[in-house]
Design a protein around this motif. Structure first.
Motif, PDB file in Angstrom:
ATOM      1  N   ALA A  46     -42.289  15.144   4.949  1.00 26.51           N
ATOM      2  CA  ALA A  46     -41.930  16.542   5.195  1.00 26.51           C
ATOM      3  C   ALA A  46     -40.873  16.668   6.296  1.00 26.51           C
ATOM      4  CB  ALA A  46     -43.185  17.323   5.582  1.00 26.51           C
ATOM      5  N   CYS A  47     -40.503  15.554   6.916  1.00 28.40           N
ATOM      6  CA  CYS A  47     -39.568  15.584   8.039  1.00 28.40           C
ATOM      7  C   CYS A  47     -38.146  15.859   7.536  1.00 28.40           C
ATOM      8  CB  CYS A  47     -39.618  14.247   8.785  1.00 28.40           C
ATOM      9  SG  CYS A  47     -38.482  14.183  10.185  1.00 28.40           S
ATOM     10  N   THR A  48     -37.477  16.817   8.135  1.00 26.36           N
ATOM     11  CA  THR A  48     -36.114  17.166   7.703  1.00 26.36           C
ATOM     12  C   THR A  48     -35.030  16.574   8.600  1.00 26.36           C
ATOM     13  OG1 THR A  48     -36.235  19.229   8.935  1.00 26.36           O
ATOM     14  CG2 THR A  48     -36.861  19.310   6.612  1.00 26.36           C
ATOM     15  N   TYR A  49     -35.380  15.795   9.561  1.00 23.86           N
ATOM     16  CA  TYR A  49     -34.364  15.124  10.377  1.00 23.86           C
ATOM     17  C   TYR A  49     -34.610  13.626  10.327  1.00 23.86           C
ATOM     18  CZ  TYR A  49     -37.995  15.082  14.018  1.00 23.86           C
ATOM     19  OH  TYR A  49     -39.154  14.905  14.721  1.00 23.86           O
ATOM     20  N   ASN A  50     -33.518  12.873  10.614  1.00 22.49           N
ATOM     21  CA  ASN A  50     -33.646  11.424  10.477  1.00 22.49           C
ATOM     22  C   ASN A  50     -33.219  10.682  11.730  1.00 22.49           C
ATOM     23  OD1 ASN A  50     -30.951  11.798  10.427  1.00 22.49           O
ATOM     24  ND2 ASN A  50     -30.576  10.801   8.466  1.00 22.49           N
ATOM     25  N   ALA A  51     -33.236  11.377  12.871  1.00 19.70           N
ATOM     26  CA  ALA A  51     -32.849  10.697  14.104  1.00 19.70           C
ATOM     27  C   ALA A  51     -33.704  11.170  15.258  1.00 19.70           C
ATOM     28  CB  ALA A  51     -31.374  10.958  14.408  1.00 19.70           C
ATOM     29  N   ASP A  52     -33.921  10.281  16.181  1.00 20.23           N
ATOM     30  CA  ASP A  52     -34.626  10.630  17.415  1.00 20.23           C
ATOM     31  C   ASP A  52     -33.549  11.086  18.406  1.00 20.23           C
ATOM     32  OD1 ASP A  52     -36.019  10.823  19.743  1.00 20.23           O
ATOM     33  OD2 ASP A  52     -36.651   8.717  19.808  1.00 20.23           O
ATOM     34  N   THR A  53     -33.572  12.364  18.764  1.00 16.05           N
ATOM     35  CA  THR A  53     -32.531  12.904  19.652  1.00 16.05           C
ATOM     36  C   THR A  53     -33.000  13.005  21.096  1.00 16.05           C
ATOM     37  OG1 THR A  53     -33.208  15.203  19.268  1.00 16.05           O
ATOM     38  CG2 THR A  53     -31.593  14.259  17.740  1.00 16.05           C
ATOM     39  N   SER A  54     -34.085  12.353  21.415  1.00 15.42           N
ATOM     40  CA  SER A  54     -34.649  12.488  22.763  1.00 15.42           C
ATOM     41  C   SER A  54     -33.748  11.913  23.846  1.00 15.42           C
ATOM     42  CB  SER A  54     -36.032  11.833  22.834  1.00 15.42           C
ATOM     43  OG  SER A  54     -35.932  10.449  22.568  1.00 15.42           O
ATOM     44  N   ASP A  55     -32.822  11.007  23.483  1.00 16.12           N
ATOM     45  CA  ASP A  55     -31.945  10.439  24.505  1.00 16.12           C
ATOM     46  C   ASP A  55     -30.527  11.026  24.450  1.00 16.12           C
ATOM     47  OD1 ASP A  55     -31.179   9.339  22.111  1.00 16.12           O
ATOM     48  OD2 ASP A  55     -31.007   7.285  22.872  1.00 16.12           O
ATOM     49  N   ALA A  56     -30.337  12.068  23.628  1.00 12.35           N
ATOM     50  CA  ALA A  56     -29.009  12.695  23.515  1.00 12.35           C
ATOM     51  C   ALA A  56     -28.688  13.471  24.785  1.00 12.35           C
ATOM     52  CB  ALA A  56     -28.962  13.609  22.304  1.00 12.35           C
ATOM     53  N   THR A  57     -27.396  13.485  25.175  1.00 13.31           N
ATOM     54  CA  THR A  57     -27.007  14.121  26.445  1.00 13.31           C
ATOM     55  C   THR A  57     -25.936  15.194  26.285  1.00 13.31           C
ATOM     56  OG1 THR A  57     -25.366  12.390  26.832  1.00 13.31           O
ATOM     57  CG2 THR A  57     -27.568  12.054  27.775  1.00 13.31           C
ATOM     58  N   ALA A  58     -25.517  15.518  25.079  1.00 13.82           N
ATOM     59  CA  ALA A  58     -24.454  16.513  24.888  1.00 13.82           C
ATOM     60  C   ALA A  58     -24.911  17.887  25.362  1.00 13.82           C
ATOM     61  CB  ALA A  58     -24.042  16.577  23.426  1.00 13.82           C
ATOM     62  N   ALA A  59     -23.930  18.687  25.799  1.00 16.35           N
ATOM     63  CA  ALA A  59     -24.187  20.065  26.217  1.00 16.35           C
ATOM     64  C   ALA A  59     -23.376  20.987  25.318  1.00 16.35           C
ATOM     65  CB  ALA A  59     -23.784  20.260  27.674  1.00 16.35           C
ATOM     66  N   GLY A  60     -23.730  22.265  25.311  1.00 15.86           N
ATOM     67  CA  GLY A  60     -23.045  23.240  24.470  1.00 15.86           C
ATOM     68  C   GLY A  60     -21.549  23.265  24.697  1.00 15.86           C
ATOM     69  N   ALA A  61     -21.114  23.090  25.948  1.00 12.32           N
ATOM     70  CA  ALA A  61     -19.685  23.123  26.277  1.00 12.32           C
ATOM     71  C   ALA A  61     -18.941  21.914  25.730  1.00 12.32           C
ATOM     72  CB  ALA A  61     -19.508  23.202  27.787  1.00 12.32           C
ATOM     73  N   GLU A  62     -19.674  20.889  25.282  1.00 11.79           N
ATOM     74  CA  GLU A  62     -19.054  19.679  24.756  1.00 11.79           C
ATOM     75  C   GLU A  62     -19.063  19.632  23.230  1.00 11.79           C
ATOM     76  OE1 GLU A  62     -20.269  16.669  28.362  1.00 11.79           O
ATOM     77  OE2 GLU A  62     -21.811  17.246  26.927  1.00 11.79           O
ATOM     78  N   ILE A  63     -19.575  20.687  22.614  1.00 13.87           N
ATOM     79  CA  ILE A  63     -19.656  20.774  21.161  1.00 13.87           C
ATOM     80  C   ILE A  63     -18.809  21.961  20.726  1.00 13.87           C
ATOM     81  CG2 ILE A  63     -21.214  21.131  19.195  1.00 13.87           C
ATOM     82  CD1 ILE A  63     -23.444  19.891  20.958  1.00 13.87           C
ATOM     83  N   LEU A  64     -18.039  21.796  19.659  1.00 15.19           N
ATOM     84  CA  LEU A  64     -17.115  22.824  19.196  1.00 15.19           C
ATOM     85  C   LEU A  64     -17.837  24.140  18.923  1.00 15.19           C
ATOM     86  CD1 LEU A  64     -14.103  23.034  18.594  1.00 15.19           C
ATOM     87  CD2 LEU A  64     -14.602  22.429  16.234  1.00 15.19           C
ATOM     88  N   SER A  65     -17.215  25.220  19.356  1.00 20.20           N
ATOM     89  CA  SER A  65     -17.792  26.561  19.197  1.00 20.20           C
ATOM     90  C   SER A  65     -18.169  26.823  17.734  1.00 20.20           C
ATOM     91  CB  SER A  65     -16.773  27.603  19.667  1.00 20.20           C
ATOM     92  OG  SER A  65     -17.293  28.899  19.494  1.00 20.20           O
ATOM     93  N   GLY A  66     -19.367  27.349  17.535  1.00 22.81           N
ATOM     94  CA  GLY A  66     -19.843  27.663  16.201  1.00 22.81           C
ATOM     95  C   GLY A  66     -20.564  26.524  15.507  1.00 22.81           C
ATOM     96  N   LYS A  67     -20.417  25.300  16.009  1.00 17.75           N
ATOM     97  CA  LYS A  67     -21.101  24.146  15.425  1.00 17.75           C
ATOM     98  C   LYS A  67     -22.455  23.977  16.114  1.00 17.75           C
ATOM     99  CE  LYS A  67     -17.521  23.016  12.915  1.00 17.75           C
ATOM    100  NZ  LYS A  67     -17.539  23.114  11.461  1.00 17.75           N
ATOM    101  N   THR A  68     -23.385  23.372  15.412  1.00 21.04           N
ATOM    102  CA  THR A  68     -24.714  23.150  15.988  1.00 21.04           C
ATOM    103  C   THR A  68     -25.051  21.663  15.976  1.00 21.04           C
ATOM    104  OG1 THR A  68     -25.754  23.501  13.835  1.00 21.04           O
ATOM    105  CG2 THR A  68     -25.579  25.413  15.297  1.00 21.04           C
ATOM    106  N   ALA A  69     -25.951  21.292  16.878  1.00 21.97           N
ATOM    107  CA  ALA A  69     -26.413  19.910  16.970  1.00 21.97           C
ATOM    108  C   ALA A  69     -27.794  19.918  17.615  1.00 21.97           C
ATOM    109  CB  ALA A  69     -25.436  19.079  17.790  1.00 21.97           C
ATOM    110  N   TYR A  70     -28.462  18.777  17.530  1.00 18.47           N
ATOM    111  CA  TYR A  70     -29.765  18.645  18.157  1.00 18.47           C
ATOM    112  C   TYR A  70     -29.646  17.707  19.346  1.00 18.47           C
ATOM    113  CZ  TYR A  70     -31.925  21.158  14.334  1.00 18.47           C
ATOM    114  OH  TYR A  70     -32.277  22.139  13.457  1.00 18.47           O
ATOM    115  N   VAL A  71     -30.139  18.156  20.466  1.00 18.20           N
ATOM    116  CA  VAL A  71     -30.140  17.360  21.684  1.00 18.20           C
ATOM    117  C   VAL A  71     -31.544  17.402  22.257  1.00 18.20           C
ATOM    118  CG1 VAL A  71     -29.215  17.131  24.007  1.00 18.20           C
ATOM    119  CG2 VAL A  71     -27.712  17.864  22.158  1.00 18.20           C
TER     120      VAL A  71
END
Length: 196
Positions: A46-71
């Motif tokens: 039932a899992c819809t993601y395939n990565a462990d994002t617990s060590d991700a460090t990106a911030a909103g200011a580092e991701i293009l406006s309007g795009k989404t990501a999991y951190v």
């Protein structure tokens, strides 16, 4: 015999399959993938993601406006401005171009203004001198027209320049005439001296 899930198979005293210690659950398997749990039952992921994002460090200011990501397991929306193809010009030696903060698509260019580029030609640069990759050929004698000029001093300051309207570029010589001096008799019986 009732149809039960088999979670352990022992054959000839040797354990061939043992699922009883497995910890897999449907939420840990990608959606649509099947497996067996510790009881031997078939489970569908039932899992819809395939990565462990617990060590991700990106911030909103580092991701293009309007795009989404999991951190770190949290969905964030980008705030970085999309500047596209940013272009700029400089027109003076000390000019600088400040690159705006945000994303650039790599197609932007910064260049010397067309007006200034037109001036950077070999005949405008002294022979042997290179400016921005253009090697000069000017010897100093090209299109030079000198003027010798005579002037009469005045009682006020004066600037002596070549007559550019007649095509002169510089003065080769300036002859300063004597300060005008005149003596004349006056009605009182003396002399009037006029200087200048």
């Amino acid at each position: 015999m009732a149809n039960k899930n088999i979670s352990k198979v022992v054959y000839g005293g040797k354990t061939l399959i043992d699922l009883t210690a497995d910890t897999v659950t449907a939420d840990k398997i990608l959606k649509g993938v099947t497996a067996h749990d510790k009881s031997g039952a078939i489970i569908t992921g039932a899992c819809t993601y395939n990565a462990d994002t617990s060590d991700a460090t990106a911030a909103g200011a580092e991701i293009l406006s309007g795009k989404t990501a999991y951190v770190n397991g949290v969905k964030i929306t980008g705030e970085m401005k999309n500047n596209g193809a940013v272009s700029g010009e400089i027109s003076k030696k000390a000019d600088e171009y400040t690159v705006p903060i945000g994303y650039h698509d790599g197609a932007g260019k910064v260049k010397i203004s067309a007006t200034e580029q037109a001036k950077i030609i070999a005949t405008n640069i002294r022979a042997g001198v290179s400016i921005l990759g253009v090697i000069g050929t000017m010897s100093g004698a090209e299109d030079v027209k000198a003027q010798a000029k005579s002037v009469i001093p005045k009682t006020t300051a004066q600037t002596i320049l070549p007559d550019s309207t007649q095509g002169f570029n510089y003065l080769s010589q300036v002859i300063v005439e004597p300060i005008p001096y005149n003596e004349s008799d006056n009605p009182q019986g003396g002399k009037t001296v006029t200087i200048g």
